[in-house]
Design a protein around this motif. Structure first.
Motif, PDB file in Angstrom:
ATOM      1  N   THR A 163     -13.629 -30.938 -60.699  1.00 26.45           N
ATOM      2  CA  THR A 163     -12.482 -30.977 -59.802  1.00 26.45           C
ATOM      3  C   THR A 163     -12.759 -31.879 -58.605  1.00 26.45           C
ATOM      4  N   THR A 164     -11.817 -32.789 -58.323  1.00 27.46           N
ATOM      5  CA  THR A 164     -11.969 -33.669 -57.170  1.00 27.46           C
ATOM      6  C   THR A 164     -11.717 -32.890 -55.891  1.00 27.46           C
ATOM      7  N   PRO A 165     -12.622 -32.932 -54.899  1.00 29.75           N
ATOM      8  CA  PRO A 165     -12.417 -32.184 -53.661  1.00 29.75           C
ATOM      9  C   PRO A 165     -11.120 -32.604 -52.979  1.00 29.75           C
ATOM     10  N   ARG A 166     -10.419 -31.636 -52.435  1.00 31.90           N
ATOM     11  CA  ARG A 166      -9.173 -31.922 -51.723  1.00 31.90           C
ATOM     12  C   ARG A 166      -9.501 -32.562 -50.379  1.00 31.90           C
ATOM     13  N   PRO A 167      -8.869 -33.700 -50.050  1.00 34.00           N
ATOM     14  CA  PRO A 167      -9.143 -34.328 -48.751  1.00 34.00           C
ATOM     15  C   PRO A 167      -8.801 -33.373 -47.612  1.00 34.00           C
ATOM     16  N   GLN A 168      -9.605 -33.395 -46.558  1.00 35.15           N
ATOM     17  CA  GLN A 168      -9.385 -32.518 -45.416  1.00 35.15           C
ATOM     18  C   GLN A 168      -8.730 -33.301 -44.284  1.00 35.15           C
ATOM     19  N   VAL A 169      -7.606 -32.807 -43.828  1.00 33.15           N
ATOM     20  CA  VAL A 169      -6.850 -33.475 -42.770  1.00 33.15           C
ATOM     21  C   VAL A 169      -7.377 -33.001 -41.411  1.00 33.15           C
ATOM     22  N   LEU A 191      -0.134 -25.235 -40.600  1.00 38.86           N
ATOM     23  CA  LEU A 191      -1.186 -26.171 -40.986  1.00 38.86           C
ATOM     24  C   LEU A 191      -1.238 -26.345 -42.499  1.00 38.86           C
ATOM     25  N   GLU A 192      -1.050 -25.242 -43.235  1.00 41.72           N
ATOM     26  CA  GLU A 192      -1.061 -25.319 -44.692  1.00 41.72           C
ATOM     27  C   GLU A 192       0.072 -26.214 -45.182  1.00 41.72           C
ATOM     28  N   ARG A 193       1.225 -26.079 -44.560  1.00 45.65           N
ATOM     29  CA  ARG A 193       2.382 -26.896 -44.948  1.00 45.65           C
ATOM     30  C   ARG A 193       2.113 -28.378 -44.695  1.00 45.65           C
ATOM     31  N   LEU A 194       1.544 -28.675 -43.534  1.00 44.54           N
ATOM     32  CA  LEU A 194       1.324 -30.075 -43.172  1.00 44.54           C
ATOM     33  C   LEU A 194       0.163 -30.706 -43.936  1.00 44.54           C
ATOM     34  N   ALA A 195      -0.778 -29.888 -44.382  1.00 40.23           N
ATOM     35  CA  ALA A 195      -1.940 -30.419 -45.107  1.00 40.23           C
ATOM     36  C   ALA A 195      -1.667 -30.612 -46.595  1.00 40.23           C
ATOM     37  N   ALA A 196      -0.448 -30.319 -47.046  1.00 39.76           N
ATOM     38  CA  ALA A 196      -0.124 -30.474 -48.460  1.00 39.76           C
ATOM     39  C   ALA A 196      -0.395 -31.914 -48.907  1.00 39.76           C
ATOM     40  N   PRO A 197      -1.107 -32.108 -50.021  1.00 39.62           N
ATOM     41  CA  PRO A 197      -1.458 -33.467 -50.465  1.00 39.62           C
ATOM     42  C   PRO A 197      -0.256 -34.387 -50.628  1.00 39.62           C
ATOM     43  N   ARG A 198       0.902 -33.838 -50.987  1.00 36.74           N
ATOM     44  CA  ARG A 198       2.072 -34.690 -51.218  1.00 36.74           C
ATOM     45  C   ARG A 198       2.509 -35.423 -49.954  1.00 36.74           C
ATOM     46  N   ALA A 215      -5.966 -22.177 -43.509  1.00 39.04           N
ATOM     47  CA  ALA A 215      -5.246 -23.288 -44.132  1.00 39.04           C
ATOM     48  C   ALA A 215      -6.213 -24.155 -44.934  1.00 39.04           C
ATOM     49  N   GLU A 216      -5.959 -24.272 -46.215  1.00 40.80           N
ATOM     50  CA  GLU A 216      -6.815 -25.093 -47.065  1.00 40.80           C
ATOM     51  C   GLU A 216      -6.560 -26.568 -46.779  1.00 40.80           C
ATOM     52  N   GLY A 217      -7.613 -27.356 -46.801  1.00 40.11           N
ATOM     53  CA  GLY A 217      -7.454 -28.800 -46.651  1.00 40.11           C
ATOM     54  C   GLY A 217      -7.389 -29.279 -45.227  1.00 40.11           C
ATOM     55  N   THR A 218      -7.820 -28.465 -44.249  1.00 39.58           N
ATOM     56  CA  THR A 218      -7.834 -28.900 -42.851  1.00 39.58           C
ATOM     57  C   THR A 218      -9.218 -28.695 -42.259  1.00 39.58           C
ATOM     58  N   ARG A 219      -9.497 -29.433 -41.205  1.00 39.72           N
ATOM     59  CA  ARG A 219     -10.716 -29.251 -40.424  1.00 39.72           C
ATOM     60  C   ARG A 219     -10.396 -29.568 -38.970  1.00 39.72           C
ATOM     61  N   LEU A 220     -11.173 -29.026 -38.058  1.00 41.96           N
ATOM     62  CA  LEU A 220     -10.987 -29.329 -36.643  1.00 41.96           C
ATOM     63  C   LEU A 220     -11.370 -30.783 -36.390  1.00 41.96           C
ATOM     64  N   GLY A 221     -10.462 -31.543 -35.804  1.00 38.35           N
ATOM     65  CA  GLY A 221     -10.695 -32.950 -35.533  1.00 38.35           C
ATOM     66  C   GLY A 221     -10.935 -33.263 -34.080  1.00 38.35           C
ATOM     67  N   GLY A 222     -11.166 -32.226 -33.249  1.00 37.29           N
ATOM     68  CA  GLY A 222     -11.468 -32.458 -31.845  1.00 37.29           C
ATOM     69  C   GLY A 222     -10.428 -31.838 -30.915  1.00 37.29           C
ATOM     70  N   VAL A 223     -10.774 -31.802 -29.638  1.00 37.66           N
ATOM     71  CA  VAL A 223      -9.893 -31.272 -28.590  1.00 37.66           C
ATOM     72  C   VAL A 223      -9.703 -32.351 -27.541  1.00 37.66           C
TER      73      VAL A 223
END
Length: 340
Positions: free
Chosen positions: A2-8, A81-88, A116-124
């Motif tokens: 399985t290809t890892p899901r990109p993290q937004v 966050l889950e909605r916005l991280a959707a791959p589509r 939320a799957e597919g997200t990570r903290l990108g800073g503050v």
């Protein structure tokens, strides 16, 4: 396999009421290039702040009912966050604009440990009002937690100060911030006009025409630059990066580097493995990545010594002699486990 899901990356945009968060957000959204999703937090039944966000928003998601960090049930944030991280949606970043009363450290923890799957903290990013900072500046424990959480501090509204006072004023705030958080980047601006590259990086998926790769967004000379412009350095190398050198670079980045992002390909036993690495301030994130043929790494910051930065990046991703040291590979995998 399985290809890892990109993290937004999810960036928390914080600051006291009137500091200029929405102005900065509008400025960033008006810049061409990246696809950005936005979560706006406000009080009451109507999101007043949302009405002021006039930039191009690919996917907005509004949260009402109070300060995010005071909500006992975090499902609403997770759902947004889950909605916005959707791959589509193919978003490059999500910005959470917090209410003026939000505690950025708490918000950052909520994002980091979001379900939320597919997200990570990108800073503050903390926005500071240059005119009223003396009356709203945090002190004591609040200062330690607020400045400690920030990866980027934007001293806004400098145009309302006399030109001769601006540099000294930004320098004084930087001294205060760095006393508690030496890795935070402090920049001064007017009307929130920062380079979006300071706020987020975008996908490296250069082969996908629907995406803008990081190097293309940052190095396109024809694009009009905002008032605060970031320097960027990017390198490529054949597969075989030394994981220990990569972690050394992330833990001790070159002077002025605020963000690093890319893919490194290392040897693990008899197999090649690809990892997506990200640095924001002092926060390091490592994740498994789709198989790549080469390593690519980019650094972003202000007033960079380009030759020095390029040398450090080249040294980190250059193929090592023989199998990489097991210690370096364990360090890389430790960051991957911590980043889950």
């Amino acid at each position: 396999m399985t290809t890892p899901r990109p993290q937004v990356p999810v960036i928390v945009l914080a600051g006291y009421l009137g500091a200029g968060k929405t102005t900065l957000l509008n400025h960033v959204l008006r810049q061409p290039g990246a696809r950005v999703g936005v979560v706006i937090n406000d009080f009451g039944d109507i999101n007043v702040d949302a009405a002021w966000v006039s930039g191009q928003i690919d996917e907005p998601a509004a949260i009402s009912g109070g300060c995010l960090c005071c909500i006992s049930d975090t499902n609403e944030l997770d759902t947004a966050l889950e909605r916005l991280a959707a791959p589509r949606l193919r978003l490059d970043a999500i910005i959470v604009e917090a209410s003026g009363l939000a505690d950025p450290a708490t918000l950052a923890r909520m994002v980091r440990f979001s379900g939320a799957e597919g997200t990570r903290l990108g800073g503050v990013a903390e926005v500071v009002d240059a005119v009223h900072h003396a009356h709203t500046a945090p002190s004591g424990h609040d200062a330690a937690t607020r400045w400690g959480a920030a990866s980027l501090v934007v001293v806004n509204k400098l145009d309302l100060l006399s030109p001769g006072d601006r540099a000294a004023y930004v320098g004084a705030i930087a001294d205060t911030v760095h006393a508690r958080n030496p890795r935070a980047l402090v920049v001064g601006t007017s009307a929130g006009s920062i380079d979006p590259a300071l706020l987020y990086g975008v996908s490296e998926a250069a082969d996908d025409p629907a995406q803008l790769p990081l190097r293309e967004l940052l190095l396109e000379e024809a694009r009009p630059h905002p008032h605060v412009h970031a320097d960027a350095v990017s390198v490529r190398a054949p597969a075989g990066a030394d994981p220990g050198r990569v972690i050394d670079l992330l833990e001790r980045p070159p002077a002025g580097v605020y963000r690093m992002k890319g893919t490194v390909v290392v040897r693990s036993g008899t197999r090649w493995r690809s990892y997506a690495v990200n640095l924001v301030g002092s926060s390091i994130h490592v994740a498994s990545a789709p198989r790549a043929e080469r390593s690519e790494l980019a650094a972003i910051g202000l007033h960079l010594d380009v030759d020095t930065v390029r040398h450090r990046l080249d040294h980190a991703v250059a193929p090592g002699a023989g199998a990489p040291p097991a210690v370096g590979l364990r360090r890389l995998q430790r960051y991957r486990r911590l980043s889950r």
